[in-house]
Design an enzyme around this catalytic site. Structure first.
Site, PDB file in Angstrom:
ATOM      1  N   ASP A 101     -10.865  -1.298   2.313  1.00 44.85           N
ATOM      2  CA  ASP A 101     -10.095  -0.038   2.313  1.00 44.85           C
ATOM      3  C   ASP A 101     -10.919   1.215   2.260  1.00 44.85           C
ATOM      4  OD1 ASP A 101      -6.704   0.285   1.075  1.00 44.85           O
ATOM      5  OD2 ASP A 101      -7.883   1.369   2.553  1.00 44.85           O
TER       6      ASP A 101
HETATM    7  C1  GLC Z   1      -5.759   4.116   2.920  1.00 47.11           C
HETATM    8  C2  GLC Z   1      -4.749   2.898   2.650  1.00 47.11           C
HETATM    9  C3  GLC Z   1      -4.868   1.779   3.851  1.00 47.11           C
HETATM   10  C4  GLC Z   1      -5.100   2.547   5.097  1.00 47.11           C
HETATM   11  C5  GLC Z   1      -6.429   3.244   5.016  1.00 47.11           C
HETATM   12  C6  GLC Z   1      -7.080   3.787   6.438  1.00 47.11           C
HETATM   13  O1  GLC Z   1      -6.118   4.409   1.534  1.00 47.11           O
HETATM   14  O2  GLC Z   1      -4.768   2.321   1.576  1.00 47.11           O
HETATM   15  O3  GLC Z   1      -3.336   1.156   3.846  1.00 47.11           O
HETATM   16  O4  GLC Z   1      -5.151   1.650   6.246  1.00 47.11           O
HETATM   17  O5  GLC Z   1      -6.677   3.946   3.963  1.00 47.11           O
HETATM   18  O6  GLC Z   1      -6.100   4.870   6.537  1.00 47.11           O
END
Ligand code: GLC
Length: 711
Positions: free
Chosen positions: A263
């Site tokens: 993430d």
């Molecule tokens: C965010 C979220 C995740 C998302 C990622 C990319 O912090 O936790 O759900 O897909 O970053 O945007």
């Protein structure tokens, strides 16, 4: 390209080049350092350094991505195309109802159709991968991200997860109009302590395996292409470096051989969690755990090459990660066509098209949950109506992940009422603070519609709330309106179940509309005036108060259970002095305008062995005056076992349609697989004994029959 071609390509790549493939940055990185924020700002790259990365986060637009792809491939020694990934969570330019609403449709086929439409729009805009479905079971509505989940139940989330993977990917995500799907957040992100986002989780291995992992497994079994690691810890080890989770369970036990991405900035956060001395150590732990792509930190790009050259990390780990990414690119067809479906003409044709706008409306028809109705609904256009509350004309009801939708195009409840029911005599008071004007309008009306709850700015990532009751000004507004007119229809907007016991008790009718997306308010208006028969069921329990959280229908007897139906506090029993144990409205509950009659449950036999099955039946009849849809739910209880078992668990679902007076027989096959759990020795098995099967229209049903598993 054949696999042998990929292997030959990998052999030609330098270590530097291979590691570059494992880096994902925002598209704005290419706009120059001044745009950088967060972890990306720590890339110590000189201005104008030709960036060589394997994938891009968060960009869209056929023309823009065409140019970006050309730039990236020109910088790449072997001209390997990048993968464009972003969050297409519940629609792309057409915002569909948020996932917790889609979960309340209890209709996975609908979710599949919505994902397919979203993929059609997003792939035309040049996007290759979506970070969806989000399948985290959510039992605590203090957590703002329950908005992104299809609800509290692991089995139901699994049904939706598989449906959405099918919708995004089809049979082959390299085909036109399809995109690769990434399930998230692995794992148990919904169990964050105190409902506070990014917090640790403190759950047992058995709870992890039984209550949280099933929906990710369902996505993997449905062929999901990628998995995203979660921000939280499990067993006090950050998911992003958790080898037990990523290697033992995901890769070895489940056989997942796709790409694992972290993430946002999660490898860097391993240091902040305190389980790594520094970024180099965090990078080494992440690649060893099986993380292939480092999202927007410089951990892999700044340290991994050194770790390989000094022998701390085997180059084979890098090769495995790169090969998985090359296979994803190959399955997308990018080596033959690096732009895949990106087409300005198709963008124009599909994005926010009439078909998808209509789909947004039809979806909300099944996502809206009627929780209470004393007969005031449906309304008549002959009545004088007051519509009160800012949320009745708030365009920010499409969800915080509707990143690419134009919120100015949102149809509000006021828009919908004016366009669909122009003949209705409606007065609007659209401020939550204008209580006297609201009271005057209410006093002169036959019925009042009051819109309360949250717009999208109060739900979603990081938006945790320690008190999930209504905002004070909304409570005051409701009290003032109710003081002059008791015929109040309350509509709740928001991305989480709110605690509204006082307002619910005094409302003549109560609707949960969630965040209905671009055109969902048309459906809400049609439900209010009886053109549509509501059929939604809560996919997440609605609590009496914040103090009950976390809360789920999946509960346990305890050694001192409170007798069913007992309202008062009972000393030395498991209950609260100041609140009931049960929710205000339970999981799986929702009304329609018609009486739905269930026959008694019957079984084709009452004993089975583990290689056998039992079929359970029920007849369901529409005794009302309009067609209805009903989510027929099957719950199973394992009364006695070597460890305590939930009082009931959802194990089957049929969403049926019934014409007026129509009756259907619904059947469910019960197999031993459905009875399995992790026994006292952590073996996944079904134990002999008595089981209860219940079939009804909510998790409260007592329409039951008994059977025995006897091996
Ligand atoms: C965010 C979220 C995740 C998302 C990622 C990319 O912090 O936790 O759900 O897909 O970053 O945007």
């Amino acid at each position: 390209m054949e696999k042998s071609g990929l292997e030959a390509l990998l052999k030609e790549m330098s270590l530097t080049e291979k590691i570059e493939q494992l880096i994902q940055l925002h598209g704005n990185f290419f706009g120059g350092a001044e745009l950088l924020t967060g972890p990306e700002a720590e890339f110590n790259l000189a201005e104008g350094t030709p960036l060589r990365i394997g994938s891009v986060l968060g960009e869209r637009g056929a023309e823009k991505l065409h140019k970006l792809q050309d730039e990236i491939m020109a910088n790449q020694p072997h001209h390997i195309p990048a993968v464009f990934m972003t969050d297409v969570i519940h629609g792309y330019e057409t915002a569909f109802p948020v996932p917790i609403a889609i979960g309340s449709s209890f209709n996975p086929k609908l979710a599949e159709r919505l994902a397919e439409a979203a993929a059609k729009e997003a792939s035309a805009a040049g996007i290759h991968v979506t970070f969806s479905p989000m399948v985290d079971a959510a039992k605590d509505s203090r957590w703002g991200r329950c908005m992104e989940s299809t609800g509290e139940d692991p089995w139901l989330n699994g049904q939706f997860a598989a449906a959405m993977v099918r919708g995004f990917q089809g049979e082959d995500y390299g085909e036109k109009g399809r995109m690769a799907s990434c399930v998230k957040h692995f794992a148990a992100y919904g169990a964050v302590q105190s409902g506070r986002d990014y917090n640790v989780t403190e759950i047992s291995e058995r709870t992890l395996l039984e209550d949280y992992l099933p929906p990710y497994k369902a996505a993997v079994d449905a062929g999901v292409s990628m998995v995203m690691t979660a921000f939280n810890t499990i067993n006090r080890i950050p998911c992003t470096i958790n080898e037990h989770l990523l290697r033992d369970i995901l890769r070895k036990e489940w056989g997942f051989d796709g790409v694992v991405i972290t993430d946002y900035g999660a490898i860097n956060e391993v240091v902040i969690h305190g389980s790594s001395e520094n970024k180099k150590d965090a990078a080494e732990k992440a690649i060893k755990a099986g993380c292939d792509i480092d999202m927007v930190t410089d951990c892999y790009s700044s340290y991994l090459e050194q770790s390989v050259r000094e022998g701390t990390v085997s180059e084979s780990l890098v090769d495995e990660a790169v090969m998985r990414l090359l296979e994803l690119k190959n399955n997308l067809g990018l080596f033959e066509n690096p732009y895949k479906d990106g087409s300005p003409e198709d963008e124009e044709k599909y994005c926010f098209c009439e078909e998808h706008r209509e789909l947004s409306r039809k979806a909300q028809e099944e996502c809206t949950v009627l929780l209470k109705n004393n007969g005031i609904l449906p309304l008549s256009v002959k009545q004088k109506i007051a519509v009160i509350g800012a949320l009745a004309d708030d365009k920010e009801i499409i969800g915080t992940w509707a990143l690419f939708a134009d919120k100015l195009k949102t149809v509000t409840l006021k828009d919908a009422l004016e366009r669909l029911y122009p003949e209705a005599e409606i007065e609007y008071v659209l401020s939550d603070s204008d209580t006297e004007k609201a009271a005057l309008a209410a006093e002169n009306a036959d019925a009042v519609i009051i819109a309360l709850g949250e717009n999208q700015n109060y739900t979603g990532e990081s938006r945790s709330r320690a008190d999930i009751s209504l905002f004070p000004e909304q409570k005051i507004l409701f009290d003032r309106v109710y003081s002059v007119n008791k015929n109040v229809v309350t509509i709740l907007f928001g991305g989480r179940p709110l605690a509204v016991p006082n307002e619910a008790e005094r409302s003549a009718a109560l609707l949960e509309a969630w965040l209905p997306g671009s055109c969902g308010c048309y459906a809400v208006a049609d439900i209010l005036f009886g053109k549509v028969n509501p059929s939604g069921k809560l996919s997440m329990s609605m609590p009496y108060c914040t103090g009950q959280l976390p809360l789920s229908y999946i509960t346990f007897s305890t050694g001192r259970p409170k007798p069913d139906g007992a309202a008062e506090f009972i000393p030395f029993i498991s209950n609260y002095m100041d609140a009931p144990n049960v929710p205000l409205y339970p999981f799986g509950y929702g009304l329609s305008y018609c009486e739905t009659e269930y026959s008694a449950v019957w079984l084709d036999k009452d004993k089975m062995t583990s290689d056998d099955k039992i079929t359970a039946f029920v007849r369901v009849k529409n005794k009302g005056y309009m067609p209805l849809k009903e989510a027929v739910q099957l719950y199973i209880t394992d009364e006695k076992a070597s460890v305590v078992r939930p009082t009931r668990q959802l194990k089957g679902l049929r969403k049926i349609s019934l014409e007026v007076g129509e009756e259907k027989t619904v059947s469910f096959e019960i197999t031993a697989e459905m009875l399995k759990f992790y026994d006292i020795n952590m073996n996944y098995t079904a134990e002999n004994g008595k089981f209860i099967v219940r079939i009804g229209g909510s998790s409260l049903t007592e329409n039951k029959a008994e059977f025995w598993l006897e091996n």
